[in-house]
Design an enzyme around this catalytic site. Structure first.
Site, PDB file in Angstrom:
ATOM      1  N   ARG A  54       0.778  -1.047   0.014  1.00  0.00           N
ATOM      2  CA  ARG A  54       0.141   0.080   0.011  1.00  0.00           C
ATOM      3  C   ARG A  54       0.637   1.155  -0.034  1.00  0.00           C
ATOM      4  NH1 ARG A  54      -3.050  -3.922   1.802  1.00  0.00           N
ATOM      5  NH2 ARG A  54      -0.843  -4.797   2.647  1.00  0.00           N
ATOM      6  N   THR A  55       1.846   1.217   0.852  1.00  0.00           N
ATOM      7  CA  THR A  55       2.451   2.730   1.129  1.00  0.00           C
ATOM      8  C   THR A  55       3.142   3.062  -0.080  1.00  0.00           C
ATOM      9  OG1 THR A  55       2.366   2.132   3.509  1.00  0.00           O
ATOM     10  CG2 THR A  55       3.726   4.116   3.020  1.00  0.00           C
ATOM     11  N   LYS A  82      26.067  -5.736  -1.740  1.00  0.00           N
ATOM     12  CA  LYS A  82      27.579  -5.645  -1.910  1.00  0.00           C
ATOM     13  C   LYS A  82      28.160  -5.062  -0.577  1.00  0.00           C
ATOM     14  CE  LYS A  82      26.780  -4.785  -6.566  1.00  0.00           C
ATOM     15  NZ  LYS A  82      27.148  -3.841  -7.602  1.00  0.00           N
ATOM     16  N   ARG A 104      11.106   3.943   4.093  1.00  0.00           N
ATOM     17  CA  ARG A 104      10.400   2.918   5.139  1.00  0.00           C
ATOM     18  C   ARG A 104      11.896   2.000   5.504  1.00  0.00           C
ATOM     19  NH1 ARG A 104       5.519  -1.123   4.666  1.00  0.00           N
ATOM     20  NH2 ARG A 104       4.471   0.932   5.446  1.00  0.00           N
ATOM     21  N   HIS A 132       4.258   5.907  11.683  1.00  0.00           N
ATOM     22  CA  HIS A 132       3.853   5.553  10.310  1.00  0.00           C
ATOM     23  C   HIS A 132       2.783   6.672  10.031  1.00  0.00           C
ATOM     24  CE1 HIS A 132       2.696   4.196   6.428  1.00  0.00           C
ATOM     25  NE2 HIS A 132       2.436   2.939   6.695  1.00  0.00           N
TER      26      HIS A 132
END
Ligand code: CP
Length: 305
Positions: A54-55, A82, A104, A132
């Site tokens: 969703r976000t 890496k 996020r 959030h």
């Protein structure tokens, strides 16, 4: 507002301004051509170090609806593999020329660190179990649409509050808009310390079920240890799940919200998830408009016709 990192520091005027703009952007999204040139020439980068449906996708849709370009970072195919650090990853993407970063990350505070490293607005798309903010704004918009405002509404937040960034963001945004909030969970899933939280608490959903205008269900955050503190999913559902039977005991105009992803059969029965009083898909639609509003406010969008 320079960044959008938390709801704890947003006052009522700031939240209402973001929601009012989101209402206008909902109108844009319902036009035959759902797009305005507000951020033409700008670039929004989404940096999601944790999974999201969703976000991330709604930020990308929101940026495109404002005519911004988007860049999407995927950890599993990046040079993180890496050994590149978070800081070097962020500075590298910033050096390509971006005008906003949506971040996020599983670590609490990650978005604040990114905001220290770059000179563009940063939006917290979720940091660990902490915050959030755009989820809380879209939840407030959804409730405001249904009830006209949050003043005096009684809202239950049910489930794995301890590990939920959504709960933390919602508590502060909803309380700022005048709601009375009760956290309902087994003791092991309530926060260890709610000092300073504008909430009541209960460990018995059935005792208080009929008191609420909004029941906000949370997923058990297995990835943060939430599933290890109660005996079984069946027992959790028995005591805290929104079953069809519990739904039948809610007040007739009570609505059920969930941030998604829903786990049907644990915190929410399939019959409840598909009931018209469950507003989860409306929340998703509102998420696009709220994220348009956040990008517009932070990136200095030109006025929308
Ligand atoms: N509610 C929410 O944040 O969903 P995603 O994890 O799919 O973005």
């Amino acid at each position: 507002m320079r960044h959008l990192l938390t709801t704890e520091t947003l006052d009522r005027a700031a939240i209402e301004s973001l929601l009012d703009s989101a209402d206008e952007f909902l109108d844009v999204l319902h036009r035959p051509i759902p797009k305005v040139p507000a951020l033409r020439g700008k670039t929004v980068a989404t940096l999601f170090f944790e999974p999201s449906t969703r976000t991330r996708m709604s930020f990308e849709k929101a940026a495109k609806a404002l005519s911004a370009d988007t860049m999407s970072f995927s950890p599993s195919t990046s040079s993180l593999k890496k050994g590149e650090s978070l800081k070097d990853t962020v500075l590298t993407i910033h050096a390509m020329g971006v005008d906003c970063m949506v971040v996020r990350h599983e670590a609490t505070g990650a978005a604040w660190r990114v905001a220290e490293w770059v000179d563009v607005p940063v939006i917290n798309g979720g940091d660990g179990a902490h915050q959030h903010p755009t989820q809380a704004l879209l939840d407030c918009l959804t409730i405001r649409q249904r009830f006209g405002g949050l003043d005096g509404l009684r809202i239950a937040i049910v489930g794995d509050v301890r590990h939920s960034r959504v709960a933390r963001s919602d508590v502060f945004a909803m309380a700022t808009l005048g709601a009375e909030i009760t956290l309902i969970a087994p003791p092991t899933l309530l926060p260890l310390d709610t000092t300073g939280w504008p909430v009541g608490t209960s460990c018995n959903l059935d005792d208080v079920l009929t008191e609420f205008d909004v029941v906000y269900l949370l997923r058990v955050q297995a990835e943060r240890g939430g599933a290890s503190v109660f005996p079984s999913n069946a027992e959790y559902r028995e005591r805290f799940g929104m079953t069809r039977e519990r739904m039948s005991r809610l007040k007739p105009d009570t609505v059920v919200l969930h941030p998604g992803p829903m786990i049907r059969g644990i915190e929410i029965d399939a019959a409840v998830a598909d009931d018209p009083r469950c507003l989860v898909l409306g929340q998703v639609t509102n998420g696009v408009a709220v994220r348009m509003s956040a990008l517009y406010h932070l990136m200095g969008g030109v006025p929308v016709e």
